[in-house]
Design an enzyme around this catalytic site. Structure first.
Site, short mmCIF file in Angstrom:
data_model
loop_
_atom_site.label_atom_id
_atom_site.label_comp_id
_atom_site.label_asym_id
_atom_site.label_seq_id
_atom_site.Cartn_x
_atom_site.Cartn_y
_atom_site.Cartn_z
N GLY A 28 0.84 -1.19 -0.39
CA GLY A 28 0.28 -0.06 -0.62
C GLY A 28 0.68 1.70 -0.07
N ASP A 153 11.62 -9.47 5.86
CA ASP A 153 11.43 -8.46 4.46
C ASP A 153 12.04 -7.65 5.12
OD1 ASP A 153 11.03 -7.35 2.67
OD2 ASP A 153 9.31 -6.16 3.00
#
Length: 451
Positions: A28, A153
């Protein structure tokens, strides 16, 4: 100033104004907004519409519920080195959207990320800051793993920096939203985000199940990036990394190995880095073992951290006030320079370097070289007195006295010279460049300069 007492607090459009886009990722977009009741800026991460669509089509729970589940991971991992969550957002972004938006409201980190700092400084960070970042990330990851959470990540853009350049981990929960919700286009997402460069060899297998050894490998690659001040494998795409990493390729350490004996503690950090990216997951050290190493290293440089942070922040403020965009901080490269740098820095790219020795630099080009490579030159130039003598009357008498002072470090003397450059303009910087060529030809060549 009243901050939220409940981390599950719902934040709506009526509480927010001054929206500003600050970035985007696979899951996003990130916005900065002013919370009118709390009197502070907050960061709001809003899911892409395709993420919400995936959730609505394939899960019974709403995207809002899914987002809350992911945000709960942030609450479980609340610590000094993990980004703080204030609440959950639901609204229409002050009337700019036609459908309901869902997001997470977090503390706003005014100095961006390790990635953005590297780009602004155009190279490696000062050593005390390097060692503190390595230690703080290890502490944050130790806490996450103690809560049985996997980041998944870990990379420079997910290590955020507060007003004093202290590190906080971000996106360890939402990265899972990105992976699960965008699985059909996962390779495309990873190409854009660069996450594939931090994946361990076993993670490229279709049958791979995430484990904590994943994060330990990513930490090793992250350490390389922090040490070098740039991304690994600059010209390798997803397919090439996927092929070569399982075969044993890792980022090039030639430049680091030349320096590690000159900086106290660097050799130990390089050894830790290489153990973290070991091919065998079982041989990678735990984060508890990592922070025991980084703690000892940082203790050797802790006394210098405040001055270094002040210097970096002063430079950032100066650049923001004098330049209209961060892009102007990146030194312009000719195609020849770009190819040459890739050949040196990236063991995936074996292009022959192109000679630029026949090109002539103008005084303006030399001045740009000196400006754009400020941090690297301060860290690497030696024999400052000899260079200063060549500059002669161009150096202010007070600056000359400072360079003569045997109590001052080489880096302190170089910073004084840069103060002289500000007042002397292009002519002094060009003269410094010429002197630098005589005393440090290899350093000039490595940074992209020529005759």
């Amino acid at each position: 100033m009243a901050l939220p007492s409940q981390k599950t607090e719902l934040v709506s459009d009526t509480s927010l104004d001054n929206w500003e886009s600050v970035g985007s990722g696979g899951f996003g977009c990130v916005y900065k907004a002013r919370h009118k009741d709390w009197g502070i800026n907050v960061a709001i991460k809003i899911l892409h519409k395709d993420v919400c669509s995936y959730d609505n089509n394939l899960h019974r729970s709403s995207p809002f519920t899914k987002l809350c589940d992911e945000a709960n991971h942030m609450d479980e991992a609340a610590s000094e080195f993990v980004l703080r969550r204030y609440g959950t957002y639901q609204g229409y972004r002050s009337g700019k959207e036609t459908s309901m938006q869902h997001g997470i409201v977090m503390e706003f980190m005014r100095n961006g990320s390790v990635e953005s700092l590297q780009k602004e400084l155009s190279g490696p960070l000062p050593w005390p800051l390097v060692f503190r970042l390595a230690h703080q990330v290890a502490l944050g990851m130790t806490f996450l793993h103690s809560k049985n959470l996997i980041h998944g990540d870990l990379k420079p853009s997910n290590v955020l920096l507060n007003m004093d350049l202290n590190a906080k981990l971000a996106d360890f929960g939402l990265s899972r939203v990105s992976t699960s919700a965008l699985n059909s286009s996962r390779e495309t997402t990873e190409k854009i985000g660069g996450s594939y460069k931090y994946k361990p060899p076993e993670a490229f297998k279709a049958s791979y199940e995430p484990a904590r050894a994943f994060d330990r490998y990513s930490y090793g690659i992250l350490l390389w990036s922090i040490l070098m001040g740039k991304e690994p494998y600059p010209c390798a795409d997803y397919a090439l990394v996927k092929l070569r990493i399982p075969e044993g390729d890792r980022p090039c350490c030639e430049e680091i190995d030349k320096t590690k004996l000159e900086v106290d503690g660097l050799e130990a950090l390089v050894d830790l880095m290489k153990r973290c990216w070991d091919e065998s997951p079982s041989k990678r050290p735990t984060f508890k073992e990592c922070f025991e190493v980084t703690e000892k290293i940082f203790s050797k440089h802790e006394k210098g951290i405040h001055k270094v942070v002040d210097d970096v922040l002063t430079r950032l403020e100066s650049q923001n006030s004098n330049q209209s965009s961060l892009a102007s901080n990146v030194p312009p490269q000719t195609p020849e320079q770009s190819e040459s740098n890739d050949a040196v820095d990236n063991d995936f790219c074996k292009q022959d370097s192109v000679s630029v020795s026949t090109k002539i630099m103008s005084d303006e080009d030399k001045a740009k070289f000196v400006d754009n490579n400020r941090v690297k030159l301060i860290q690497n130039v030696t024999g400052v007195m000899a260079i200063t003598k060549e500059l002669g009357n161009m150096v202010h008498p007070e600056a000359y006295s400072c360079v003569e002072d045997k109590q001052k470090t080489t880096q302190e003397k170089m910073r004084v010279l840069y103060m002289t450059f500000r007042s002397g303009g292009v002519a002094v910087k060009a003269a410094f460049y010429d002197a630098l060529k005589q005393h440090h030809p290899e350093l000039v060549k490595r940074l992209g300069g020529y005759a």
